[in-house]
Each structure stands twice: as structure tokens, then as C-alpha cells.
Scaffold this active site. Structure first.
Site, PDB file in Angstrom:
ATOM      1  N   THR A   1       3.966   8.699 -28.405  1.00  0.00           N
ATOM      2  CA  THR A   1       5.273   8.624 -27.742  1.00  0.00           C
ATOM      3  C   THR A   1       5.116   8.500 -26.223  1.00  0.00           C
ATOM      4  O   THR A   1       5.730   7.625 -25.595  1.00  0.00           O
ATOM      5  CB  THR A   1       6.093   9.899 -28.065  1.00  0.00           C
ATOM      6  OG1 THR A   1       6.130  10.053 -29.470  1.00  0.00           O
ATOM      7  CG2 THR A   1       7.489   9.838 -27.511  1.00  0.00           C
TER       8      THR A   1
ATOM      9  N   GLU B   1       2.932  16.428 -13.200  1.00  0.00           N
ATOM     10  CA  GLU B   1       4.377  16.688 -13.320  1.00  0.00           C
ATOM     11  C   GLU B   1       4.808  16.726 -14.793  1.00  0.00           C
ATOM     12  O   GLU B   1       5.657  17.527 -15.191  1.00  0.00           O
ATOM     13  CB  GLU B   1       5.143  15.591 -12.572  1.00  0.00           C
ATOM     14  CG  GLU B   1       6.624  15.785 -12.495  1.00  0.00           C
ATOM     15  CD  GLU B   1       7.016  16.998 -11.663  1.00  0.00           C
ATOM     16  OE1 GLU B   1       6.856  16.948 -10.442  1.00  0.00           O
ATOM     17  OE2 GLU B   1       7.480  17.981 -12.252  1.00  0.00           O
TER      18      GLU B   1
ATOM     19  N   GLU C   1       5.248  18.599 -30.955  1.00  0.00           N
ATOM     20  CA  GLU C   1       3.814  18.341 -30.884  1.00  0.00           C
ATOM     21  C   GLU C   1       3.323  17.897 -32.266  1.00  0.00           C
ATOM     22  O   GLU C   1       3.996  18.138 -33.274  1.00  0.00           O
ATOM     23  CB  GLU C   1       3.069  19.628 -30.507  1.00  0.00           C
ATOM     24  CG  GLU C   1       3.475  20.214 -29.172  1.00  0.00           C
ATOM     25  CD  GLU C   1       3.191  19.279 -28.005  1.00  0.00           C
ATOM     26  OE1 GLU C   1       2.030  18.922 -27.806  1.00  0.00           O
ATOM     27  OE2 GLU C   1       4.141  18.900 -27.299  1.00  0.00           O
TER      28      GLU C   1
ATOM     29  N   LYS D   1       2.939  26.022 -20.301  1.00  0.00           N
ATOM     30  CA  LYS D   1       3.756  25.492 -19.196  1.00  0.00           C
ATOM     31  C   LYS D   1       4.048  26.600 -18.176  1.00  0.00           C
ATOM     32  O   LYS D   1       4.053  26.358 -16.965  1.00  0.00           O
ATOM     33  CB  LYS D   1       5.061  24.913 -19.746  1.00  0.00           C
ATOM     34  CG  LYS D   1       4.841  23.639 -20.565  1.00  0.00           C
ATOM     35  CD  LYS D   1       6.074  23.259 -21.357  1.00  0.00           C
ATOM     36  CE  LYS D   1       5.924  21.929 -22.068  1.00  0.00           C
ATOM     37  NZ  LYS D   1       6.981  21.648 -23.026  1.00  0.00           N
TER      38      LYS D   1
ATOM     39  N   GLY E   1      10.392  13.760 -24.890  1.00  0.00           N
ATOM     40  CA  GLY E   1      10.824  12.422 -25.311  1.00  0.00           C
ATOM     41  C   GLY E   1      10.111  11.353 -24.502  1.00  0.00           C
ATOM     42  O   GLY E   1       9.537  11.617 -23.449  1.00  0.00           O
TER      43      GLY E   1
HETATM   44  N1  HSE Z   1       6.640  19.371 -27.596  1.00  0.00           N
HETATM   45  C1  HSE Z   1       7.041  19.477 -26.236  1.00  0.00           C
HETATM   46  C2  HSE Z   1       8.461  20.034 -26.191  1.00  0.00           C
HETATM   47  C3  HSE Z   1       6.978  18.134 -25.579  1.00  0.00           C
HETATM   48  O1  HSE Z   1       9.126  20.025 -27.230  1.00  0.00           O
HETATM   49  O2  HSE Z   1       8.890  20.503 -25.148  1.00  0.00           O
HETATM   50  C4  HSE Z   1       7.181  18.152 -24.102  1.00  0.00           C
HETATM   51  O3  HSE Z   1       6.206  18.913 -23.442  1.00  0.00           O
END
Ligand code: HSE
Length: 412
Positions: free
Chosen positions: A13, A128, A189, A204, A301
Site C-alpha cells: 500500500t 514523518e 499491518e 509510534k 492508508g
Molecule cells: N497499521 C497502521 C495503523 C498503519 O493502522 O495506524 C499506519 O501506521
């Protein structure tokens, strides 16, 4: 016009989104950079799959072929897992390429190492896209809040979890149905455990902590919980009281200490996270000069993530490697607290016999689901006494929805 040559590692993606965006925005890229940006190579895993990639692009399963290209300026990594991405990126840096990554797990573990190596090789690192999808939170914290002393960062950082919670509430879908939809939409994921068990948000959070505070909490001390304990019944019960479940990551700095948590919480209508729905993410930053800022936008996305990467492409090409030093902050004084603060909780599975005089009863959402005010230690003790009891903190100032009369509460 001279050319910037880019390799994209991974064509899922994110990788495909970057490829298509470089094509659709070639004019903007050329006007900002004064050079044409060209994708020279794409690293794939499966040669059999059909892909819409121009014939003049090297499409290979062998990273060595990419490293051997006569010109290579930027390597964009959009693979999952720590290895082989880490090795690929180290080799790219050593070859003198700027790197850009969307890989939060790898960057949370090895970001420091990559930044150091990049500095030694005088190249830049863009990351980022590792946090909050299309929201430019890394640049905001790292470049635009350099002097502010950040005290707290809270965020909805996993788009999949927020999407599932929204679908379960709005469309009355089951957890499994909502997760399947998130996978179909390309939000989740490859192994969605990372999303729904809070690991993705945890990684994160650690990246954000480094940017906001220059350091991270001890990983083992960060409470991490995903959304799997949030059932449809709980969502419905909370909704009756005007509350919504959100999966929230929080990091705080007090004195020299950083603390963090990643967990499902409840918010009321007044909270900025209440209207953050679907795949949206939000980040609320509290710092001493500006006060509170909330950034909100698509958290996952194809194109939101490509947006973060394409802006990083400009950033790294303008060669900001010297800008990535983490800030040193003066200590924020610890507020004097009188005992432990009493907090508000939604508790589910509480029986009449377990009523504790240290608890203040605020509202009732269903036969065995209540909103209470209590110290955390008392709620934990209740949960220790009663195995099936689940509890979630409420974020912000609780406004009682039904305003149960003391008489009605005493009858519970
Ligand atoms: N799997 C992650 C989410 C993708 O749903 O936030 C973006 O980091």
C-alpha cells in the site's frame, strides 16, 4: 534539468502510493527542488505479481542490484519488520543516500543508530510517515516547537484501532468484521496483532517521545494495552452516557522523568479526541509557551502515508542532516501532589457486594457497568478481588450524564 533518483523498497500500500504520487506530483517536485524526481528502482518480494510500474524502472527482488545503480540519491523504505529493512537502510546511508522510512517498529528500535550513521555520512533521514500517517507531527514537534518545553503528548496513533472502535459503535459491526474491513482498506499491518494489541501505537509513542523530549521512557515501564478488551456491549453502555472509547497513547515529562501509557480510555464530548473517528489520528501537544495544540488527520492508508513520505523527500533533498539533533530541555518542575489523585473510571462487572467506601459513584451505564471516581490503587484492588472486572480510565473532566441522585446510587 538534473535528476534525483529514488529507490522504493516494498510495493505494498505505502510503496505503491509513493510511486504513484511521485508521478502525479512531478511538476510540484521539480519546481520545489529544481530537479526532476525519478523512480529508478523498486524492490519487491514476489516476481509473479502484476504491478503497474514503468518499463524503465528496475524491478528486482535483490537489494544489491539497487545499491549498484550508477546514480541513487534517496532510498524510501516501506517494508515491515526490523530486518532486512535495517540492513538495507544502513547500506544505503553508507553509499551516501538519504533515507526515508515508514517503518515504525524498525525505527523505534534502531532510529538512534540510523540517525547517528546518517550524521557521520552527511545524509538525511526522513521518518514523518512512522507516526500518525499523513499528520505532519514529526516536523511540527521537531522543527516548529524547538524552544517550547513540551510537558505532555497524547495521541490516537493507530488508525486501525480507531477505525474498528468507530465501526463497532456506528455500524454495530463485530470486532472481526471491522478488522477485516480495516485490512481490506489497507490500514492494518500484515499481522494486525501489532495494531489491536497496542504494539504499533507503542512504537509510534516511543518515536514521538524522542522528538518531543529528546529521550524515551523505560520501555518496560510503559503500560501497553490494545483494544481487544473493548466489547460491543461496553461501547453501547458508554454511548448511553455520551462517552466514546478511544485508544490513546500518552507521554508525560515531569522533572527529569518521562512516563507513558498506551491504552483504551473513555472521552466525553468536550474532549478533542471525541470526534476523531474512523481511520483518523490526532495528536495533542501540551507545551509551556503555546499551551495545547491538537493536530488531526488521516492516520493510515495509501495517500496519507505517501503525503508524509513525499514531503520528507523534499526535506531530505534539501539536506537537513544537521537539523536532526534532539533537543535538550530544562527540567519541568514536578507539581506538588497531595496524595494520589482521584481519577474517573468506567468499571464493568462490578457487583454490589464489592462496593468500597473509597469509591464515589457517578453514573450507571448498564446493570453492572458504572462510572466511578477512585484512586487507581483502589480500582486495581477491586480488579484483583474480582477476576472478570474490567476498567478503563476517563480522560478529562467528567460531566455526569444522568446525574444519579445519591438515593438512587445508594440503592445500587
Ligand atoms: N497499521 C497502521 C495503523 C498503519 O493502522 O495506524 C499506519 O501506521
Amino acid at each position: 534539468m538534473s535528476v534525483i533518483k529514488v529507490a522504493i523498497l516494498g510495493f505494498g500500500t505505502v510503496g505503491e502510493g509513493v510511486y504513484r504520487t511521485i508521478q502525479s506530483h512531478e511538476e510540484e517536485l521539480a519546481s520545489v527542488l529544481g530537479k526532476k524526481v525519478e523512480v529508478a528502482a523498486v524492490l519487491i518480494r514476489n516476481k509473479e505479481k502484476d504491478r503497474n510500474i514503468n518499463e524503465d524502472v528496475l524491478v528486482t527482488t535483490d537489494f544489491k542490484e539497487i545499491l549498484c545503480l550508477p546514480q541513487l540519491d534517496v532510498v524510501v523504505e516501506a517494508i515491515v519488520g526490523k530486518e532486512p529493512p535495517l540492513t538495507f537502510l544502513k547500506k544505503a546511508i553508507e553509499r551516501g543516500c538519504h533515507i526515508i522510512t515508514a517503518n515504525k517498529e524498525m525505527f523505534a528500535h534502531h532510529g538512534k543508530e540510523l540517525l547517528k550513521l546518517a550524521q557521520e555520512n552527511k545524509v538525511s533521514v526522513g521518518f514523518e510517515a512512522t507516526v500518525a500517517g499523513g499528520i505532519p507531527v514529526i516536523q511540527t514537534l521537531g522543527q516548529l516547537l524547538k524552544i517550547n518545553r513540551v510537558q505532555q503528548v497524547q495521541g490516537i496513533l493507530n488508525g486501525t484501532s480507531n477505525f474498528i472502535l468507530t465501526e463497532m459503535r456506528e455500524k454495530k459491526q463485530s470486532f472481526a468484521q471491522a478488522l477485516l474491513q480495516a485490512q481490506k482498506n489497507g490500514f492494518a499491518e500484515a499481522d494486525p496483532t501489532n495494531d489491536v494489541e497496542g504494539f504499533d501505537a507503542f512504537y509510534k509513542t516511543m518515536i514521538l517521545s524522542r522528538i518531543a523530549f529528546g529521550e524515551e521512557p523505560n520501555w518496560q515501564d510503559v503500560e501497553r494495552e490494545g483494544i481487544t478488551s473493548v466489547t460491543r456491549d461496553l461501547i453501547d453502555a458508554a454511548e448511553k452516557l455520551g462517552l466514546r472509547f478511544k485508544h490513546v497513547a500518552s507521554i508525560n515529562r515531569e522533572g527529569g522523568q518521562i512516563t507513558g501509557s498506551v491504552q483504551p480510555v473513555l472521552v466525553g464530548k468536550e474532549h478533542p479526541f471525541y470526534h476523531v473517528e474512523g481511520v483518523e489520528n490526532a495528536v495533542n501537544v501540551h507545551s509551556d509557551i503555546v499551551g495545547r495544540i491538537t493536530l488531526q488527520g488521516p492516520g493510515a492508508g495509501m495517500f496519507p502515508t505517501a503525503s508524509a513520505i513525499i514531503e520528507d523527500l523534499v526535506y531530505v533533498c534539501q539536506n537537513h542532516y544537521h537539523d536532526r539533533s534532539f533537543k535538550q530541555m530544562a527540567a519541568v518542575p514536578i507539581e506538588q501532589k497531595k496524595g494520589q489523585i482521584s481519577e474517573t473510571w468506567l468499571v464493568h462487572g462490578l457487583t454490589k457486594t464489592k462496593i468500597n467506601p473509597l469509591i464515589t459513584w457517578l453514573d450507571q451505564a448498564s446493570v453492572d457497568t458504572f462510572i466511578i471516581r477512585a484512586e487507581k490503587k483502589d480500582v486495581v484492588e477491586l480488579a484483583n478481588q474480582q477476576e472478570d472486572l474490567v476498567y478503563f480510565p476517563f480522560l478529562g473532566e467528567y460531566q455526569s450524564a444522568i446525574k444519579l441522585k445519591p438515593k438512587a446510587l445508594s440503592a445500587l
